[in-house]
Design a protein around this motif. Structure first.
Motif, PDB file in Angstrom:
ATOM      1  N   CYS B 216       0.860  -1.171   0.000  1.00  0.00           N
ATOM      2  CA  CYS B 216       0.000   0.000   0.000  1.00  0.00           C
ATOM      3  C   CYS B 216       0.901   1.227   0.000  1.00  0.00           C
ATOM      4  O   CYS B 216       2.061   1.142   0.383  1.00  0.00           O
ATOM      5  CB  CYS B 216      -0.926   0.025   1.221  1.00  0.00           C
ATOM      6  N   HIS B 217       0.393   2.332  -0.449  1.00  0.00           N
ATOM      7  CA  HIS B 217       1.213   3.543  -0.437  1.00  0.00           C
ATOM      8  C   HIS B 217       0.309   4.758  -0.353  1.00  0.00           C
ATOM      9  O   HIS B 217      -0.879   4.696  -0.662  1.00  0.00           O
ATOM     10  CB  HIS B 217       2.103   3.608  -1.678  1.00  0.00           C
ATOM     11  N   GLY B 218       0.887   5.863   0.095  1.00  0.00           N
ATOM     12  CA  GLY B 218       0.106   7.079   0.219  1.00  0.00           C
ATOM     13  C   GLY B 218       0.666   7.959   1.313  1.00  0.00           C
ATOM     14  O   GLY B 218       1.720   7.650   1.880  1.00  0.00           O
ATOM     15  N   PRO B 219      -0.017   9.066   1.613  1.00  0.00           N
ATOM     16  CA  PRO B 219       0.422   9.935   2.707  1.00  0.00           C
ATOM     17  C   PRO B 219       0.452   9.152   4.013  1.00  0.00           C
ATOM     18  O   PRO B 219      -0.282   8.167   4.167  1.00  0.00           O
ATOM     19  CB  PRO B 219      -0.666  11.023   2.750  1.00  0.00           C
ATOM     20  N   VAL B 220       1.298   9.603   4.943  1.00  0.00           N
ATOM     21  CA  VAL B 220       1.505   8.870   6.182  1.00  0.00           C
ATOM     22  C   VAL B 220       0.188   8.532   6.878  1.00  0.00           C
ATOM     23  O   VAL B 220      -0.054   7.381   7.250  1.00  0.00           O
ATOM     24  CB  VAL B 220       2.408   9.697   7.140  1.00  0.00           C
ATOM     25  N   ALA B 221      -0.698   9.528   7.019  1.00  0.00           N
ATOM     26  CA  ALA B 221      -1.939   9.327   7.767  1.00  0.00           C
ATOM     27  C   ALA B 221      -2.780   8.207   7.170  1.00  0.00           C
ATOM     28  O   ALA B 221      -3.532   7.519   7.863  1.00  0.00           O
ATOM     29  CB  ALA B 221      -2.732  10.628   7.781  1.00  0.00           C
ATOM     30  N   GLN B 222      -2.608   8.005   5.872  1.00  0.00           N
ATOM     31  CA  GLN B 222      -3.410   6.995   5.186  1.00  0.00           C
ATOM     32  C   GLN B 222      -2.848   5.582   5.385  1.00  0.00           C
ATOM     33  O   GLN B 222      -3.587   4.626   5.552  1.00  0.00           O
ATOM     34  CB  GLN B 222      -3.410   7.368   3.709  1.00  0.00           C
ATOM     35  N   VAL B 223      -1.523   5.494   5.370  1.00  0.00           N
ATOM     36  CA  VAL B 223      -0.890   4.170   5.438  1.00  0.00           C
ATOM     37  C   VAL B 223      -0.753   3.677   6.875  1.00  0.00           C
ATOM     38  O   VAL B 223      -0.896   2.489   7.151  1.00  0.00           O
ATOM     39  CB  VAL B 223       0.488   4.198   4.741  1.00  0.00           C
ATOM     40  N   VAL B 224      -0.447   4.624   7.786  1.00  0.00           N
ATOM     41  CA  VAL B 224      -0.213   4.211   9.163  1.00  0.00           C
ATOM     42  C   VAL B 224      -1.546   3.975   9.863  1.00  0.00           C
ATOM     43  O   VAL B 224      -2.110   4.857  10.508  1.00  0.00           O
ATOM     44  CB  VAL B 224       0.646   5.251   9.915  1.00  0.00           C
ATOM     45  N   ASN B 225      -2.095   2.772   9.699  1.00  0.00           N
ATOM     46  CA  ASN B 225      -3.285   2.373  10.454  1.00  0.00           C
ATOM     47  C   ASN B 225      -3.155   0.891  10.786  1.00  0.00           C
ATOM     48  O   ASN B 225      -2.396   0.154  10.143  1.00  0.00           O
ATOM     49  CB  ASN B 225      -4.563   2.663   9.669  1.00  0.00           C
ATOM     50  N   GLU B 226      -3.891   0.494  11.788  1.00  0.00           N
ATOM     51  CA  GLU B 226      -3.734  -0.856  12.328  1.00  0.00           C
ATOM     52  C   GLU B 226      -3.864  -1.937  11.247  1.00  0.00           C
ATOM     53  O   GLU B 226      -3.041  -2.841  11.152  1.00  0.00           O
ATOM     54  CB  GLU B 226      -4.756  -1.124  13.447  1.00  0.00           C
ATOM     55  N   ALA B 227      -4.888  -1.829  10.428  1.00  0.00           N
ATOM     56  CA  ALA B 227      -5.191  -2.884   9.459  1.00  0.00           C
ATOM     57  C   ALA B 227      -4.054  -3.041   8.450  1.00  0.00           C
ATOM     58  O   ALA B 227      -3.581  -4.146   8.178  1.00  0.00           O
ATOM     59  CB  ALA B 227      -6.491  -2.561   8.738  1.00  0.00           C
ATOM     60  N   LEU B 229      -0.856  -2.042   8.600  1.00  0.00           N
ATOM     61  CA  LEU B 229       0.418  -2.493   9.172  1.00  0.00           C
ATOM     62  C   LEU B 229       0.346  -3.957   9.598  1.00  0.00           C
ATOM     63  O   LEU B 229       1.325  -4.693   9.477  1.00  0.00           O
ATOM     64  CB  LEU B 229       0.800  -1.608  10.366  1.00  0.00           C
ATOM     65  N   ARG B 230      -0.838  -4.394  10.071  1.00  0.00           N
ATOM     66  CA  ARG B 230      -0.972  -5.782  10.475  1.00  0.00           C
ATOM     67  C   ARG B 230      -0.787  -6.694   9.263  1.00  0.00           C
ATOM     68  O   ARG B 230      -0.045  -7.670   9.299  1.00  0.00           O
ATOM     69  CB  ARG B 230      -2.326  -6.039  11.135  1.00  0.00           C
ATOM     70  N   ASP B 231      -1.417  -6.344   8.187  1.00  0.00           N
ATOM     71  CA  ASP B 231      -1.264  -7.121   6.956  1.00  0.00           C
ATOM     72  C   ASP B 231       0.179  -7.119   6.472  1.00  0.00           C
ATOM     73  O   ASP B 231       0.691  -8.122   5.980  1.00  0.00           O
ATOM     74  CB  ASP B 231      -2.139  -6.531   5.841  1.00  0.00           C
ATOM     75  N   LEU B 232       0.808  -5.955   6.601  1.00  0.00           N
ATOM     76  CA  LEU B 232       2.161  -5.793   6.071  1.00  0.00           C
ATOM     77  C   LEU B 232       3.180  -6.629   6.835  1.00  0.00           C
ATOM     78  O   LEU B 232       3.986  -7.345   6.248  1.00  0.00           O
ATOM     79  CB  LEU B 232       2.548  -4.309   6.126  1.00  0.00           C
TER      80      LEU B 232
END
Lengths: 314, 260
Positions: B216-227, B229-232
């Motif tokens: 996934c990619h995008g502005p920080v606020a968009q990428v940094v979320n629980e779902a 990062l868990r997948d990643l």
């Protein structure tokens, strides 16, 4: 004071080198324009001095270039197969074209030395996990193989004895008319100095050199060519002299760093001074006979190098 | 702007990058994150031109990077890699001066000297100017290498794990310097970073990679979320937001205890 010490030492050694010899040459004889004294000076002593200085400078610079390309401080023509390849080249030229002149022999030595160095660098680049000791050990083994081929070849062609002649560096046969090819080192020294910064960038490794916009392969090849010319010119005129290319760059790096643009002149002076000192020593040890410089440089350089290693790693 | 379209990279039979198409926003700090072996460093090396893609095209300002001479490329893109085997005995000042090599090719001009001074001052390395880099600590050494990269005065800076083996203070110093390079000088910074908290707090943009593809990619606020990062990372995350930024807790997230 310290800055002036090295050039002064070098000049002193030059004067000593001119004065020492079987034939006595005194300042008073020179000043009274004695023909005999002047002949000794111009036909034997000055050529010998020039050959010594150029060889010392050339070999020390060869060591620096090789060490930068291979990125290992323990590499020089004698520990990377270059020297052995040059000898093999001369040997083959003698059998293939027996009537070949000095220039022809040198070209053979040059070609062999160049190809062997290219191959060595290719081998080293291919090794993934290289330790500081592995690199020169590979070089020594590689050189031994080349040397063995040369000896076998010499044995088959009954050259083994005359080959001993080139094995050991010797300045005693240098007289006007038979050493001039050594002046080839002069343009090499100038080129090395002009390309000094490039060689330092090469030493940063292939990746860093590329990100600084330097064509790694082209410049490494150029460096190996400079080495091959110097090595072949010295082997043809004086023979093999070990350790100068190893000891001098290490000594200078320890005290002056490795920014070649700044340190190359110091490397050159040290190289010439070391060889001059070894030669004077060799001429005095069993006066009026001479110990070949290959022996004195080998032992003096070896001891200095051992001291360096012990001081550095203990 | 640096953009990749349908880029593939394989080492032998091993596919490292698989059909990667992405654009890096100019004038921003972009962090490449993801688990080991995701292809982050390979991606960076392709942009640096230290490796060539097996297939696909990379463009810089609309021009295929393979068509740009290496000498000119060095004036536009500077790369800082980890250099543990760098054993040259140079002073900090001499090292930084080599950042000018693409311009000077060995002869430093007054402008070069000014760029060297600026880079040293920018990272407050004046006191270490004449120290040999092999006598510095790991953190100081990394700062010296960064200064060299800054002196190259390129629009794009690529950094491969610049925080590796650094203490907290030097890690923060390096990230702040990168932030300032972007904010004050408008440079585009792309870095591979393993610490998710540094990525979250100092970048504008995040590209998350997994198994050779962009996850996934995008502005920080968009990428940094629980779902996401868990997948990643296949780890549970608890993200604490405050006015100062994010703290991504993956040590003992209160949300679940599945791993135990």
């Amino acid at each position: 004071m310290r800055r002036a010490a090295l050039p002064l030492l070098f000049l002193l050694l030059c004067c000593l080198s001119l004065m020492v010899g079987v034939k006595q040459v005194s300042w008073s004889a020179l000043l009274s324009f004695s023909d005999d004294a002047w002949l000794t000076l111009t036909a034997s002593r000055l050529p010998r001095l020039a050959a010594l200085v150029l060889t010392g400078v050339g070999l020390a610079m060869c060591g620096v270039i090789l060490q930068q390309i291979v990125r290992n401080r323990f590499v020089e023509p004698a520990t990377s197969g270059g020297l052995d390849a040059a000898k093999l080249g001369i040997l083959i030229s003698l059998t293939v074209v027996p009537s070949i002149g000095t220039v022809g022999k040198m070209l053979f030595a040059l070609a062999f030395c160049f190809v062997a160095s290219l191959l060595y660098v290719a081998i080293i680049r291919h090794i993934k996990f290289k330790s500081i000791v592995l690199v020169p050990v590979v070089g020594l083994m590689y050189g031994s193989v080349l040397s063995a081929i040369a000896e076998f070849y010499a044995y088959r062609h009954n050259f083994l004895q005359s080959m001993q002649g080139w094995l050991l560096g010797d300045f005693s046969k240098i007289v006007q008319g038979n050493y001039e090819i050594i002046y080839l080192i002069l343009p090499i020294v100038v080129l090395t100095y002009l390309f000094a910064q490039r060689f330092t960038v090469l030493a940063m490794g292939e990746g860093m050199a590329s990100s600084l916009g330097l064509n790694y392969t082209a410049n490494a090849t150029l460096g190996l060519m400079l080495v091959a010319v110097t090595v072949s010119a010295t082997v043809i005129t004086v023979g093999a002299i070990p350790f100068v290319g190893l000891v001098v760059p290490n000594l200078v790096a320890m005290y002056y760093g490795e920014n070649l643009e700044r340190t190359l002149p110091i490397v050159a002076l040290y190289g010439a001074s070391l060889l001059l000192a070894c030669d004077i020593l060799g001429r005095l040890l069993i006066y009026p006979f001479e110990v070949p410089i290959g022996l004195t440089a080998g032992s003096v350089g070896g001891v200095v190098f051992l001291v360096l290693l012990i001081r550095k790693y203990t | 702007m640096i953009s990749l379209s349908h880029v593939y990279k394989a080492y032998g039979n091993q596919q490292v990058l698989n059909d990667v198409s992405i654009e890096f926003p100019p004038g921003q700090v972009t962090s490449l994150i993801g688990p080991n072996g995701a292809g982050k460093t390979t991606l960076l090396m392709l942009i640096a031109r230290l490796q060539a893609p097996t297939r696909g095209e990379l463009k810089l300002g609309g021009r295929s990077i393979a068509s740009i001479p290496i000498r000119d490329y060095a004036k536009q893109v500077a790369t800082l890699r980890q250099a543990p085997e760098f054993n040259l005995r140079l002073t900090v000042e001499e090292l930084v001066a080599f950042g000018r090599f693409p311009y000077s090719r060995g002869n430093l001009t007054a402008a070069d000297h000014q760029a060297i001074d600026e880079a040293i001052t920018f990272l407050s390395l004046q006191a270490l100017r004449l120290s040999y880099i092999d006598e510095l600590s790991g953190g100081q050494r990394q700062m010296a290498f960064l200064a060299m990269t800054i002196a190259q005065q390129t629009d794009y800076l690529l950094l491969d794990e610049p925080l590796n083996n650094l203490d907290m203070k030097h890690a923060v110093l390096i990230m702040r310097a990168l932030r300032r390079l972007c904010d004050e000088q408008g440079r585009t910074v792309i870095l591979v970073v393993h610490d998710i908290n540094f990525a979250a707090n100092y970048s504008d943009h995040i590209v998350a990679m997994k198994r050779g593809a962009v996850h996934c990619h995008g502005p920080v606020a968009q990428v940094v979320n629980e779902a996401c990062l868990r997948d990643l990372f296949d780890l549970d995350f608890e993200i604490l937001r405050s006015e100062q930024g994010f703290v991504c807790n993956y040590f003992n997230p209160s949300t679940s205890r599945e791993l135990i």
